[in-house]
Enzyme design. Structure first.
Site, PDB file in Angstrom:
ATOM      1  N   SER A  46       2.316   2.648  -0.034  1.00 14.31           N
ATOM      2  CA  SER A  46       1.152   2.453  -0.879  1.00 14.31           C
ATOM      3  C   SER A  46       0.727   3.784  -1.455  1.00 14.31           C
ATOM      4  CB  SER A  46       0.006   1.878  -0.046  1.00 14.31           C
ATOM      5  OG  SER A  46      -1.208   1.917  -0.750  1.00 14.31           O
ATOM      6  N   TYR A  72      -5.297   4.364   7.755  1.00 13.60           N
ATOM      7  CA  TYR A  72      -4.429   3.599   6.857  1.00 13.60           C
ATOM      8  C   TYR A  72      -3.564   4.543   6.034  1.00 13.60           C
ATOM      9  CZ  TYR A  72      -2.942   0.779   2.884  1.00 13.60           C
ATOM     10  OH  TYR A  72      -2.189   0.162   1.927  1.00 13.60           O
TER      11      TYR A  72
END
Length: 113
Positions: A46, A72
């Protein structure tokens, strides 16, 4: 760290789910994949890795200060580092006889309805 942010194996949830599971699965499958021409290891990372842009090797479990978004980002940066290293490995084949490639992809964003 709260119990709800820890995997059943005791890892920080983002790192365990987004990285360690995929790392382990690749390790189990790579010898089989190397025998298949044009096989690929595709890691879904990501652009979120930019949110934290660091691997906190001194506190991978976020035991000192938990930051959900940074955790994350760390898991997605670990995905990229793993992919780069896997692609660099001679075991995947020489540039002229490459059998397996390793690539990372950003799946794109989604807009809530």
């Amino acid at each position: 760290m709260d119990a709800e942010v820890i995997t059943a194996d005791g890892f920080e949830m983002h790192f365990g789910t987004n990285h360690l599971g995929h790392f382990a699965l690749t390790g189990l499958l790579i010898d089989h994949m190397l025998r298949i021409p044009e096989s690929r290891v595709v890691t879904v990372s990501s652009q979120g890795h930019r949110l934290g842009a660091a691997i906190h090797f001194d506190d991978l479990q976020w035991e000192h200060h938990y930051d959900r978004m940074a955790a994350y980002a760390q898991s997605k940066l670990a995905n990229l580092m793993f992919t780069y290293e896997l692609e660099r490995r001679p075991a995947l084949g020489s540039d002229h006889q490459r059998t397996t490639i390793a690539v990372a992809a950003h799946p794109g964003g989604s807009k809530p309805s």
